[in-house]
Scaffold this motif. Structure first.
Motif, PDB file in Angstrom:
ATOM      1  N   GLN A  10      24.426  49.123  -7.661  1.00 19.79           N
ATOM      2  CA  GLN A  10      25.179  48.665  -8.825  1.00 19.79           C
ATOM      3  C   GLN A  10      26.580  49.266  -8.850  1.00 19.79           C
ATOM      4  O   GLN A  10      27.570  48.561  -9.074  1.00 19.79           O
ATOM      5  CB  GLN A  10      24.420  49.035 -10.098  1.00 19.79           C
ATOM      6  CG  GLN A  10      25.139  48.632 -11.375  1.00 19.79           C
ATOM      7  CD  GLN A  10      24.379  49.072 -12.617  1.00 19.79           C
ATOM      8  OE1 GLN A  10      23.306  49.670 -12.520  1.00 19.79           O
ATOM      9  NE2 GLN A  10      24.923  48.781 -13.783  1.00 19.79           N
ATOM     10  N   GLN A  11      26.688  50.564  -8.604  1.00 21.25           N
ATOM     11  CA  GLN A  11      27.994  51.216  -8.684  1.00 21.25           C
ATOM     12  C   GLN A  11      28.907  50.816  -7.525  1.00 21.25           C
ATOM     13  O   GLN A  11      30.108  50.601  -7.713  1.00 21.25           O
ATOM     14  CB  GLN A  11      27.814  52.740  -8.718  1.00 21.25           C
ATOM     15  CG  GLN A  11      27.097  53.253  -9.953  1.00 21.25           C
ATOM     16  CD  GLN A  11      27.831  52.926 -11.230  1.00 21.25           C
ATOM     17  OE1 GLN A  11      29.057  52.781 -11.253  1.00 21.25           O
ATOM     18  NE2 GLN A  11      27.090  52.782 -12.324  1.00 21.25           N
ATOM     19  N   LEU A  12      28.363  50.715  -6.302  1.00 24.88           N
ATOM     20  CA  LEU A  12      29.205  50.345  -5.166  1.00 24.88           C
ATOM     21  C   LEU A  12      29.724  48.921  -5.295  1.00 24.88           C
ATOM     22  O   LEU A  12      30.901  48.646  -5.029  1.00 24.88           O
ATOM     23  CB  LEU A  12      28.423  50.518  -3.862  1.00 24.88           C
ATOM     24  CG  LEU A  12      28.104  51.960  -3.430  1.00 24.88           C
ATOM     25  CD1 LEU A  12      27.378  51.964  -2.095  1.00 24.88           C
ATOM     26  CD2 LEU A  12      29.364  52.805  -3.347  1.00 24.88           C
ATOM     27  N   TYR A  63      23.199  49.088   6.689  1.00 25.81           N
ATOM     28  CA  TYR A  63      23.532  47.664   6.664  1.00 25.81           C
ATOM     29  C   TYR A  63      23.766  47.197   5.232  1.00 25.81           C
ATOM     30  O   TYR A  63      24.701  46.447   4.948  1.00 25.81           O
ATOM     31  CB  TYR A  63      22.406  46.873   7.318  1.00 25.81           C
ATOM     32  CG  TYR A  63      22.747  45.440   7.643  1.00 25.81           C
ATOM     33  CD1 TYR A  63      23.162  45.091   8.917  1.00 25.81           C
ATOM     34  CD2 TYR A  63      22.644  44.432   6.694  1.00 25.81           C
ATOM     35  CE1 TYR A  63      23.469  43.773   9.232  1.00 25.81           C
ATOM     36  CE2 TYR A  63      22.949  43.125   6.986  1.00 25.81           C
ATOM     37  CZ  TYR A  63      23.365  42.800   8.262  1.00 25.81           C
ATOM     38  OH  TYR A  63      23.680  41.496   8.556  1.00 25.81           O
ATOM     39  N   GLU A  64      22.905  47.649   4.314  1.00 24.28           N
ATOM     40  CA  GLU A  64      23.085  47.290   2.910  1.00 24.28           C
ATOM     41  C   GLU A  64      24.342  47.934   2.331  1.00 24.28           C
ATOM     42  O   GLU A  64      25.070  47.311   1.549  1.00 24.28           O
ATOM     43  CB  GLU A  64      21.851  47.720   2.119  1.00 24.28           C
ATOM     44  CG  GLU A  64      20.582  47.014   2.552  1.00 24.28           C
ATOM     45  CD  GLU A  64      19.360  47.538   1.810  1.00 24.28           C
ATOM     46  OE1 GLU A  64      19.482  48.613   1.174  1.00 24.28           O
ATOM     47  OE2 GLU A  64      18.318  46.888   1.858  1.00 24.28           O
ATOM     48  N   ILE A  65      24.603  49.186   2.707  1.00 31.68           N
ATOM     49  CA  ILE A  65      25.793  49.866   2.194  1.00 31.68           C
ATOM     50  C   ILE A  65      27.052  49.156   2.681  1.00 31.68           C
ATOM     51  O   ILE A  65      28.042  49.042   1.939  1.00 31.68           O
ATOM     52  CB  ILE A  65      25.769  51.343   2.609  1.00 31.68           C
ATOM     53  CG1 ILE A  65      24.605  52.056   1.908  1.00 31.68           C
ATOM     54  CG2 ILE A  65      27.087  52.030   2.280  1.00 31.68           C
ATOM     55  CD1 ILE A  65      24.455  53.503   2.281  1.00 31.68           C
ATOM     56  N   GLN A  66      27.042  48.691   3.921  1.00 32.01           N
ATOM     57  CA  GLN A  66      28.180  47.904   4.400  1.00 32.01           C
ATOM     58  C   GLN A  66      28.419  46.685   3.519  1.00 32.01           C
ATOM     59  O   GLN A  66      29.565  46.357   3.176  1.00 32.01           O
ATOM     60  CB  GLN A  66      27.934  47.462   5.844  1.00 32.01           C
ATOM     61  CG  GLN A  66      28.059  48.555   6.882  1.00 32.01           C
ATOM     62  CD  GLN A  66      27.765  48.037   8.278  1.00 32.01           C
ATOM     63  OE1 GLN A  66      27.392  46.877   8.449  1.00 32.01           O
ATOM     64  NE2 GLN A  66      27.915  48.898   9.266  1.00 32.01           N
ATOM     65  N   THR A  67      27.345  46.006   3.143  1.00 30.49           N
ATOM     66  CA  THR A  67      27.479  44.814   2.302  1.00 30.49           C
ATOM     67  C   THR A  67      27.993  45.176   0.914  1.00 30.49           C
ATOM     68  O   THR A  67      28.856  44.483   0.358  1.00 30.49           O
ATOM     69  CB  THR A  67      26.127  44.098   2.203  1.00 30.49           C
ATOM     70  OG1 THR A  67      25.635  43.817   3.519  1.00 30.49           O
ATOM     71  CG2 THR A  67      26.258  42.793   1.429  1.00 30.49           C
ATOM     72  N   TRP A  68      27.478  46.258   0.345  1.00 29.98           N
ATOM     73  CA  TRP A  68      27.899  46.646  -1.002  1.00 29.98           C
ATOM     74  C   TRP A  68      29.353  47.123  -1.015  1.00 29.98           C
ATOM     75  O   TRP A  68      30.073  46.872  -1.983  1.00 29.98           O
ATOM     76  CB  TRP A  68      26.983  47.750  -1.533  1.00 29.98           C
ATOM     77  CG  TRP A  68      25.546  47.344  -1.611  1.00 29.98           C
ATOM     78  CD1 TRP A  68      25.063  46.075  -1.715  1.00 29.98           C
ATOM     79  CD2 TRP A  68      24.412  48.207  -1.589  1.00 29.98           C
ATOM     80  NE1 TRP A  68      23.691  46.085  -1.752  1.00 29.98           N
ATOM     81  CE2 TRP A  68      23.258  47.392  -1.678  1.00 29.98           C
ATOM     82  CE3 TRP A  68      24.233  49.583  -1.502  1.00 29.98           C
ATOM     83  CZ2 TRP A  68      21.976  47.921  -1.686  1.00 29.98           C
ATOM     84  CZ3 TRP A  68      22.956  50.113  -1.512  1.00 29.98           C
ATOM     85  CH2 TRP A  68      21.835  49.295  -1.605  1.00 29.98           C
ATOM     86  N   MET A  69      29.785  47.817   0.037  1.00 27.03           N
ATOM     87  CA  MET A  69      31.160  48.300   0.102  1.00 27.03           C
ATOM     88  C   MET A  69      32.156  47.200   0.451  1.00 27.03           C
ATOM     89  O   MET A  69      33.361  47.400   0.308  1.00 27.03           O
ATOM     90  CB  MET A  69      31.270  49.427   1.131  1.00 27.03           C
ATOM     91  CG  MET A  69      30.549  50.698   0.732  1.00 27.03           C
ATOM     92  SD  MET A  69      31.364  51.601  -0.591  1.00 27.03           S
ATOM     93  CE  MET A  69      32.686  52.381   0.321  1.00 27.03           C
ATOM     94  N   GLY A  70      31.666  46.059   0.926  1.00 23.03           N
ATOM     95  CA  GLY A  70      32.539  44.913   1.156  1.00 23.03           C
ATOM     96  C   GLY A  70      32.755  44.612   2.619  1.00 23.03           C
ATOM     97  O   GLY A  70      33.154  45.478   3.391  1.00 23.03           O
ATOM     98  N   MET A  71      32.472  43.371   3.006  1.00 22.59           N
ATOM     99  CA  MET A  71      32.744  42.865   4.353  1.00 22.59           C
ATOM    100  C   MET A  71      33.522  41.560   4.207  1.00 22.59           C
ATOM    101  O   MET A  71      33.222  40.728   3.352  1.00 22.59           O
ATOM    102  CB  MET A  71      31.452  42.612   5.128  1.00 22.59           C
ATOM    103  CG  MET A  71      30.557  43.834   5.284  1.00 22.59           C
ATOM    104  SD  MET A  71      31.231  45.076   6.404  1.00 22.59           S
ATOM    105  CE  MET A  71      31.165  44.209   7.950  1.00 22.59           C
ATOM    106  N   VAL A  72      34.532  41.399   5.044  1.00 33.67           N
ATOM    107  CA  VAL A  72      35.355  40.203   4.986  1.00 33.67           C
ATOM    108  C   VAL A  72      35.203  39.443   6.298  1.00 33.67           C
ATOM    109  O   VAL A  72      35.272  40.034   7.380  1.00 33.67           O
ATOM    110  CB  VAL A  72      36.834  40.566   4.730  1.00 33.67           C
ATOM    111  CG1 VAL A  72      37.364  41.523   5.776  1.00 33.67           C
ATOM    112  CG2 VAL A  72      37.692  39.317   4.653  1.00 33.67           C
ATOM    113  N   PRO A  73      34.937  38.116   6.260  1.00 38.06           N
ATOM    114  CA  PRO A  73      34.827  37.340   7.498  1.00 38.06           C
ATOM    115  C   PRO A  73      36.202  36.973   8.043  1.00 38.06           C
ATOM    116  O   PRO A  73      37.091  36.552   7.305  1.00 38.06           O
ATOM    117  CB  PRO A  73      34.049  36.094   7.070  1.00 38.06           C
ATOM    118  CG  PRO A  73      34.372  35.936   5.631  1.00 38.06           C
ATOM    119  CD  PRO A  73      34.596  37.313   5.075  1.00 38.06           C
TER     120      PRO A  73
END
Length: 697
Positions: free
Chosen positions: A102-104, A150-160
């Motif tokens: 939630q916080q990330l 892998y989940e932390i990467q998604t929560w911190m933001g990934m750009v295509p």
């Protein structure tokens, strides 16, 4: 025509350097994840008294566990607020998975394309796993729950990022994908997921595992996207939304198996992607490598790595007194001096007599200012220009943390035999043995000598003004060294050194590639030799047989020695040769850009040192084009632009010389002057010169 082409290249290079100086990014959100579980040791880390237990310079056993956790969280936030006050801080004290998510995600939504920081202290939970998981708690605090990176990467933001496959695919990649029974279409676009600007600080044992697995998951994202696209095309359902939803729902579940995780790195091309492209704007700072355990030395706090990053002066003084060989043998310092130095960054009531780190006219502020100048100069001397600009000139918080990371390298490698990790990597051995650390030791020693002299007078420390104890001579000494450098260096020699350094820069990449190919060939030859029976092994077997039949022992020993000697020689041949060209490059760059240049930039922040430092910068710029380029690289351009606002009379002559040289090689800098409204400085300066000339004639 050649002259015009060279002039255009020079103008383009200076324009690029100026644009790099103007790039800014800020850390607008910070998640402070503290998994301490005070009073309960993690199952894989047994602690035996005496051991380090202080967190943020506070003993958690001095009160109840809940109160201690809140105090530590508040102290950590106040330490971060000193370096970056305007960031949004979220304390996650012994959190569960849903709270972290939630916080990330909330911080990333607020930050958008700005940087988000995640500080993870996992000294109260198991170590990061080899499968790419860090640990937190369940809602009832009865179990340790893993959180996949892998989940932390998604929560911190990934750009295509979409780019044409024809521009980067190769036949080797096509052959590599044949084992999946799919075919790659060279004309199809390839989607690469890059992390948004983020900073991860990992303070726990085996912190290097987080970096390694973060890299593997980034590689796996790219490979899974390629495989997913090919399977959809193979099934004839590229537009089937149900299949895409099914793929998204099964991505995370398939990561837990070690077999699928190992298959993420089969592609040779993915393994060869450099970290600068793979990680993008994601930065890492870790306390130790993947197979190392943090020290439990009771002389230091348990979160020593965080203390180096956030309270560098206090940590450096403590290390110098307790673990420096010179301080022990020559000066005999003790903990009495440390108790007399109240460097409390978290004192909210009365002001400590040593002052705060952001007050340059106090003892603490002067020490912090000197340490910032020294670490900045070390980074400028050893790091490439683009890396230095990215880490130390674009984000205030990132610059402060990476400066203090150099101090952490010195303390961890010299006293604890640990290797901190970072992305991007820095040359740790060169940093450890850099000669500017002697200047810092001299500053610290001078301060401690004054404090000890004050203690011997048996007077309260509050009766001594901080200015009497501050190392006031450091910047004067460095500026005098800068003046000596300028007096002994001519413009012709600087141009020659700059040309030599540029030529070596062009040859470095080719030399490294040739070296890699040579090592691969040698490794392949060694594997082939290991598959065949060695001649010496046959002789050894013959000698052993002779010994069994009644032969002597001495000849057998000689043969074994020869065998080991041959293996040793073979290993030595496989070692990379010393980088003579890289050493020579550093020498030429040091001659063009002296170590005192970043220190002179820090001296401009003080009204006392500003006139002297600005005169030296004017003399340096007057040496020619290589010096003007170094002026942009070190990041002096924004400071010089601000000085045009209301300069004093003693600064106007130096500023005129500097800006005349800058505008001669970079005319587009005039747009910044006009946009800021600083054109009045030049008009008033010209009017003064015209009036003086008229009066003289």
């Amino acid at each position: 025509e050649d002259l015009k082409a060279r002039q255009k290249d020079r103008e383009y290079e200076c324009m690029k350097l100026r644009s790099d100086c103007e790039k800014r990014i800020s850390t607008v959100g910070s998640a402070l994840v503290l998994c301490l579980n005070i009073g309960i040791d993690p199952p894989d880390q047994a602690k035996h008294a005496p051991y380090a237990r202080a967190q943020c310079w506070f003993d958690p056993l001095s009160c109840t566990s809940m109160e201690a956790l809140k105090i530590i969280g508040n102290r950590l936030q106040s330490q971060y607020q000193f370096w970056q006050l305007r960031s949004r801080y979220r304390q996650l004290l012994d959190p569960n998975v849903s709270q972290i998510q939630q916080q990330l995600t909330s911080l990333r939504r607020i930050a958008q394309r700005n940087r988000v920081l995640m500080h993870y202290n996992g000294q109260g939970v198991p170590r990061p796993s080899k499968n790419g998981e860090i640990w937190c708690f369940n809602k009832d605090y009865t179990k340790y729950i893993p959180v996949s990176l892998y989940e932390i990467q998604t929560w911190m933001g990934m750009v295509p990022i979409v780019r044409g496959a024809a521009s980067h695919t190769s036949k080797e990649d096509d052959r590599q994908d044949h084992h999946d029974d799919v075919e790659e279409d060279d004309a199809e676009d390839d989607v690469i997921y890059m992390p948004l600007p983020s900073l991860y600080i990992i303070d726990c044992s085996n912190a290097g595992r987080v970096v390694d697995n973060f890299r593997r998951f980034l590689q796996k994202r790219r490979r899974r996207k390629r495989r997913s696209r090919n399977i959809l095309k193979h099934m004839g359902g590229a537009n089937d939304g149900r299949y895409r939803r099914h793929r998204r729902s099964t991505d995370l579940s398939s990561l837990s198996s070690s077999a699928s995780f190992a298959g993420a790195t089969k592609s040779k091309k993915l393994e060869n992607i450099p970290d600068s492209l793979l990680f993008g704007d994601a930065l890492f700072l870790g306390a130790c490598s993947s197979e190392e355990t943090l020290s439990s030395n009771p002389d230091f706090p348990a979160d020593l790595f965080s203390s180096c990053l956030l309270t560098p002066v206090r940590t450096s003084l403590r290390w110098f007194v307790l673990h420096s060989q010179e301080a022990r043998d020559l000066y005999g310092y003790s903990e009495e001096i440390l108790r007399a130095l109240p460097f409390d960054e978290n004192s909210h009531g009365k002001m400590p007599w040593g002052g705060r780190a952001n007050q340059r006219d106090t003892l603490h502020g002067e020490l912090n200012w000197a340490l910032t100048s020294i670490t900045d100069a070390i980074a400028f001397d050893l790091l490439p220009a683009d890396t230095f600009t990215k880490l130390y000139r674009q984000d205030v918080l990132v610059a402060s943390l990476f400066r203090n990371f150099l101090l952490a390298i010195r303390i961890f490698k010299s006293s604890l035999n640990l290797k901190p990790v970072s992305v991007p990597e820095v040359p740790q051995e060169l940093i450890l043995h850099h000669r500017l650390w002697k200047s810092w030791d001299l500053v610290v020693d001078g301060t401690l000598q004054r404090v000890r002299h004050a203690l011997h007078q048996r007077l309260p420390m509050s009766s001594f003004t901080p200015l009497k104890l501050s190392p006031r001579g450091f910047f004067n000494q460095q500026l005098v060294s800068f003046q000596l450098y300028l007096s002994r260096t001519s413009s012709a020699s600087l141009a020659k050194y700059a040309a030599a350094a540029a030529a070596i820069d062009e040859g470095n990449a080719k030399e490294i590639e040739d070296e890699k190919q040579r090592l691969l060939v040698l490794l392949q030859q060694r594997r082939q030799q290991q598959q065949q029976p060695h001649v010496l092994s046959k002789m050894r077997d013959a000698k052993r047989k002779k010994k069994d039949d009644g032969g002597g022992r001495g000849e057998n020993t000689i043969i074994q020695h020869d065998d080991h000697h041959s293996e040793y020689c073979e290993q030595m041949r496989l070692l990379p040769p010393p980088h003579h060209r890289r050493r020579r490059h550093n020498t030429h760059r040091a001659l063009v850009a002296p170590l005192q240049l970043p220190i002179a930039m820090q001296s401009l922040l003080s009204a006392t040192h500003r006139p002297y430092a600005l005169r030296l910068v004017a003399l340096y710029v007057d040496k020619g084009l290589p010096c003007i380029k170094q002026l942009f690289k070190v990041g002096l351009y924004p400071y010089l632009l601000k000085l045009l606002r209301r300069p004093k009379g003693c600064l106007q002559a130096s500023l005129s010389i500097i800006w005349s040289a800058i505008l001669a090689v970079e005319p587009t800098a005039s747009t910044d002057i006009i946009a800021k409204g600083y054109i009045l400085f030049f008009t008033e300066r010209l009017e003064t010169l015209v009036a003086t000339t008229t009066a003289t004639t």
